[in-house]
Design a protein around this motif. Structure first.
Motif, mmCIF file in Angstrom:
data_model
loop_
_atom_site.group_PDB
_atom_site.id
_atom_site.type_symbol
_atom_site.label_atom_id
_atom_site.label_comp_id
_atom_site.label_asym_id
_atom_site.label_seq_id
_atom_site.Cartn_x
_atom_site.Cartn_y
_atom_site.Cartn_z
ATOM 1 N N ASP A 63 17.990 -23.317 11.349
ATOM 2 C CA ASP A 63 19.453 -22.873 11.563
ATOM 3 C C ASP A 63 19.393 -21.554 12.025
ATOM 4 N N HIS A 64 18.761 -20.674 11.794
ATOM 5 C CA HIS A 64 18.569 -19.081 11.864
ATOM 6 C C HIS A 64 17.037 -18.648 12.234
ATOM 7 N N VAL A 65 16.777 -17.972 13.262
ATOM 8 C CA VAL A 65 15.685 -17.356 13.680
ATOM 9 C C VAL A 65 15.689 -15.841 13.645
ATOM 10 N N VAL A 66 15.177 -15.090 12.844
ATOM 11 C CA VAL A 66 15.152 -13.664 12.628
ATOM 12 C C VAL A 66 13.702 -13.132 13.030
ATOM 13 N N THR A 67 13.777 -12.285 14.160
ATOM 14 C CA THR A 67 12.158 -11.695 14.652
ATOM 15 C C THR A 67 12.348 -10.201 14.280
ATOM 16 N N ILE A 68 11.111 -9.949 13.604
ATOM 17 C CA ILE A 68 10.644 -8.544 13.209
ATOM 18 C C ILE A 68 10.098 -7.873 14.329
ATOM 19 N N VAL A 69 10.758 -7.178 14.893
ATOM 20 C CA VAL A 69 10.008 -6.227 15.913
ATOM 21 C C VAL A 69 9.892 -4.892 15.696
ATOM 22 N N GLY A 70 8.765 -4.115 16.315
ATOM 23 C CA GLY A 70 8.389 -2.850 15.989
ATOM 24 C C GLY A 70 8.112 -2.322 17.504
ATOM 25 N N HIS A 71 6.803 -2.087 17.740
ATOM 26 C CA HIS A 71 6.250 -1.512 18.934
ATOM 27 C C HIS A 71 6.682 -2.531 19.987
ATOM 28 N N GLY A 72 7.218 -1.917 21.074
ATOM 29 C CA GLY A 72 7.655 -2.782 22.229
ATOM 30 C C GLY A 72 8.919 -3.484 21.777
ATOM 31 N N ALA A 73 9.670 -3.129 20.914
ATOM 32 C CA ALA A 73 10.808 -4.023 20.553
ATOM 33 C C ALA A 73 11.842 -4.293 21.740
ATOM 34 N N ASP A 74 12.089 -3.489 22.508
ATOM 35 C CA ASP A 74 12.894 -3.857 23.705
ATOM 36 C C ASP A 74 12.195 -4.809 24.546
ATOM 37 N N SER A 75 11.066 -4.732 24.838
ATOM 38 C CA SER A 75 10.103 -5.707 25.719
ATOM 39 C C SER A 75 10.275 -7.100 24.934
ATOM 40 N N VAL A 76 9.991 -7.165 23.702
ATOM 41 C CA VAL A 76 10.010 -8.342 23.142
ATOM 42 C C VAL A 76 11.387 -9.105 23.140
ATOM 43 N N LYS A 77 12.399 -8.134 22.896
ATOM 44 C CA LYS A 77 13.878 -8.736 22.883
ATOM 45 C C LYS A 77 14.267 -9.104 24.207
ATOM 46 N N GLN A 78 13.600 -8.457 25.594
ATOM 47 C CA GLN A 78 13.903 -9.091 26.790
ATOM 48 C C GLN A 78 13.312 -10.575 26.883
ATOM 49 N N GLY A 120 3.654 -6.232 15.904
ATOM 50 C CA GLY A 120 2.249 -5.587 16.053
ATOM 51 C C GLY A 120 2.061 -4.867 17.500
ATOM 52 N N GLN A 121 1.305 -4.027 17.429
ATOM 53 C CA GLN A 121 1.050 -3.208 18.741
ATOM 54 C C GLN A 121 -0.177 -3.955 19.420
ATOM 55 N N GLY A 122 -0.986 -4.447 18.625
ATOM 56 C CA GLY A 122 -2.062 -4.947 19.458
ATOM 57 C C GLY A 122 -3.305 -4.177 19.798
ATOM 58 N N THR A 123 -3.561 -3.039 19.365
ATOM 59 C CA THR A 123 -4.610 -1.879 19.593
ATOM 60 C C THR A 123 -6.007 -2.706 19.668
ATOM 61 N N ARG A 124 -6.304 -3.504 18.798
ATOM 62 C CA ARG A 124 -7.548 -4.118 18.901
ATOM 63 C C ARG A 124 -7.862 -4.881 20.035
ATOM 64 N N MET A 125 -6.717 -5.398 20.689
ATOM 65 C CA MET A 125 -6.883 -6.183 22.099
ATOM 66 C C MET A 125 -7.121 -5.236 23.155
ATOM 67 N N LYS A 126 -7.009 -3.993 22.960
ATOM 68 C CA LYS A 126 -7.439 -3.047 23.972
ATOM 69 C C LYS A 126 -6.670 -3.218 25.237
ATOM 70 N N SER A 127 -5.124 -3.530 25.055
ATOM 71 C CA SER A 127 -4.387 -3.844 26.316
ATOM 72 C C SER A 127 -3.226 -3.037 25.965
ATOM 73 N N LYS A 128 -2.554 -2.522 27.121
ATOM 74 C CA LYS A 128 -1.362 -1.847 27.040
ATOM 75 C C LYS A 128 -0.043 -2.611 26.682
ATOM 76 N N LEU A 129 -0.142 -4.131 26.978
ATOM 77 C CA LEU A 129 0.901 -5.128 26.660
ATOM 78 C C LEU A 129 0.822 -5.447 25.175
ATOM 79 N N TYR A 130 1.819 -5.349 24.504
ATOM 80 C CA TYR A 130 2.026 -5.760 23.381
ATOM 81 C C TYR A 130 1.628 -7.003 22.844
ATOM 82 N N LYS A 131 0.887 -7.167 21.870
ATOM 83 C CA LYS A 131 0.108 -8.442 21.317
ATOM 84 C C LYS A 131 1.247 -9.718 21.515
#
Length: 72
Positions: A47-62, A12-23
């Motif tokens: 056993d396994h964790v899979v994270t669905i990323v989209g907006h700001g994927a690189d930041s979330v991965k970091q 999620g991009q988090g546009t309703r939060m009115k923030s530049k930081l991803y939700k």
């Protein structure tokens, strides 16, 4: 029980939060929200964790690092 997978939705991009930081990167008690989720998933013993990323994927991965696999 073997091969238990956890899927974390973090695209999620988090546009309703009115923030530049991803939700999922907003901090709660000093940690990004997504970190709280990953902590609980690990504690539950999946056993396994899979994270669905989209907006700001690189930041979330970091933030999560190698604690999860990723799907765009």
């Amino acid at each position: 029980m073997a091969n238990r997978f956890a899927v974390v939705l973090a695209a999620g991009q988090g546009t309703r939060m009115k923030s530049k930081l991803y939700k999922v990167l907003h901090k709660v008690c000093g940690k990004a929200m997504v970190e709280h989720v990953i902590d609980q998933v690990e504690e539950a013993g999946f056993d396994h964790v899979v994270t669905i990323v989209g907006h700001g994927a690189d930041s979330v991965k970091q933030v999560i690092g190698d604690r999860s696999e990723y799907v765009l």
